[in-house]
Design a protein around this motif. Structure first.
Motif, short mmCIF file in Angstrom:
data_model
loop_
_atom_site.label_atom_id
_atom_site.label_comp_id
_atom_site.label_asym_id
_atom_site.label_seq_id
_atom_site.Cartn_x
_atom_site.Cartn_y
_atom_site.Cartn_z
N THR A 320 24.43 28.92 -11.09
CA THR A 320 25.59 29.64 -11.62
C THR A 320 25.17 30.82 -12.48
N ASN A 336 30.78 32.96 -7.78
CA ASN A 336 31.50 32.08 -8.70
C ASN A 336 32.34 32.87 -9.69
N VAL A 341 37.33 31.18 -8.21
CA VAL A 341 37.47 29.74 -8.48
C VAL A 341 38.92 29.33 -8.76
#
Length: 369
Positions: A320, A336, A341
């Protein structure tokens, strides 16, 4: 009368599977080539051990650690980054011009203010998951980041768990063709949450835990919008922990269905299994835990088995942050990103509402918990 053998009637034909080589896919996270900004960690709770361990392994430069409980920040600094400064007020971290990236880890209700002020202060942000408790608030944070010209990413670390990343890369490479179903089946022991703040979350399974699996549905079925969610939860007769530890979720996508089955009160015979079925092949990740997984792949040529390198609680937290830093370096949106998301959160909120009402829900209609 049929000439077929009675022993074959009604049985699925299972073709012989020759042993084939597992497809070589790039599933481990990569650190950016040259970008090494100074990083501040805000919040030093239990999960940050894995954050800092990952950053240390990648050679990243964490220069400040903050927590309202100074002793927790001091403990993390001593163990991982003894040269880092220690703070109790997150604004002391945000005021530092040398810090370009902040990792913000407190719980969602506390996090919104910190993320907002971090973006206003000109920082790139990695937010802990679940991102928000209100989709409208999440969208406002996304808009703020875009307005200010900084990147807001979310620590959906399951995306870089080795087995999930391998499945993702295989689906993206077209190895199984169009996907018809995804099945997540988990039997594990989540009773460690007894006596912790997590025990006070009624939908502990569907919210804090399963957000990873809702997120993975959207990753594996990228480009498809979920249409309907039905969920149910139940308490096991012998459980002592407050939140229901049994759950089922079915999500309908166009021409695809995803299923999530949960039993969080299993001591013996624990199993974590993910099966992705496509028109041209099947992928299955299996193991006794999140951190111990292998992958099997079947197609018309045969069956391949792969023992994976790495583990979720190492590579997931590396991935991440590495993706955020790479996106900053390459001036692009990270995989991400907070905007990306939000779709998984729509699924999550719809599942919780469905479990509460006993009726299916349409993702996106339920805006807040």
């Amino acid at each position: 009368m049929s000439s077929e053998s009675e022993s074959d009637y009604g049985l699925s034909h299972v073709p012989e599977a020759a042993s084939i080589e597992a497809p070589k896919l790039d599933y481990l996270p990569k650190v950016p080539d040259g970008y090494r900004p100074k990083i501040g960690l805000i919040g030093a709770g239990g999960i940050t051990e894995y954050h800092l361990r990952a950053y240390q392994a990648m050679g990243l430069d964490v220069v400040a650690i903050c927590d309202i409980d100074r002793s927790r920040a001091e403990s993390r600094a001593k163990e991982f980054y003894p040269e880092s400064s220690v703070h109790e007020d997150f604004r002391d971290v945000l005021r530092r011009d040398d810090i370009e990236v902040v990792d913000i880890t407190p719980h969602p209700a506390e996090r919104v203010e910190i993320v907002t002020e971090a973006l206003e202060a000109g920082k790139h942000v990695l937010s802990q998951k679940p991102f928000v408790e209100d989709l409208d608030v999440g969208e406002r944070l996304v808009e703020l980041a875009e307005q200010k010209g900084f990147i807001l990413a979310v620590n959906q670390n399951g995306r870089w768990a080795p087995h999930f990343r391998y499945l993702t890369q295989a689906v993206r490479a077209g190895l199984v063709g169009p996907v018809s179903s995804i099945d997540f089946s988990m039997q594990w022991d989540h009773t460690w949450t007894a006596g912790t703040p997590f025990e006070e979350i009624h939908h502990l399974l569907l919210y804090d835990f399963s957000i990873h699996w809702f997120d993975m549905m959207t990753v594996l079925l990228s480009g498809q919008r979920p249409e309907r969610v039905f969920a149910s939860i139940q308490r096991a007769s012998y459980q002592q922990v407050k939140p229901p530890f049994l759950g089922q979720v079915v999500v309908d996508f166009p021409n695809t269905q995803a299923h999530l089955g949960l039993n969080a009160h299993v001591v013996w015979g624990q199993l974590d299994r993910t099966t992705v079925v496509g028109h041209e092949g099947t992928l299955r990740a299996t193991g006794p835990s999140l951190n111990e997984q292998s992958v099997d792949f079947w197609n018309e040529d045969g069956q391949a088995h792969l023992d994976l390198q790495g583990c979720w609680f190492e590579n997931g937290f590396q991935g991440t942050m590495a993706e955020l830093l790479s996106a900053i370096e390459q001036k692009r949106e990270p995989e991400n990103s907070a905007r990306n998301v939000l779709v998984g959160l729509e699924l999550c909120f719809a599942a919780i509402a469905s479990a509460d009402s006993g009726e299916p829900k349409r993702p996106g209609e339920i805006r807040r918990l």
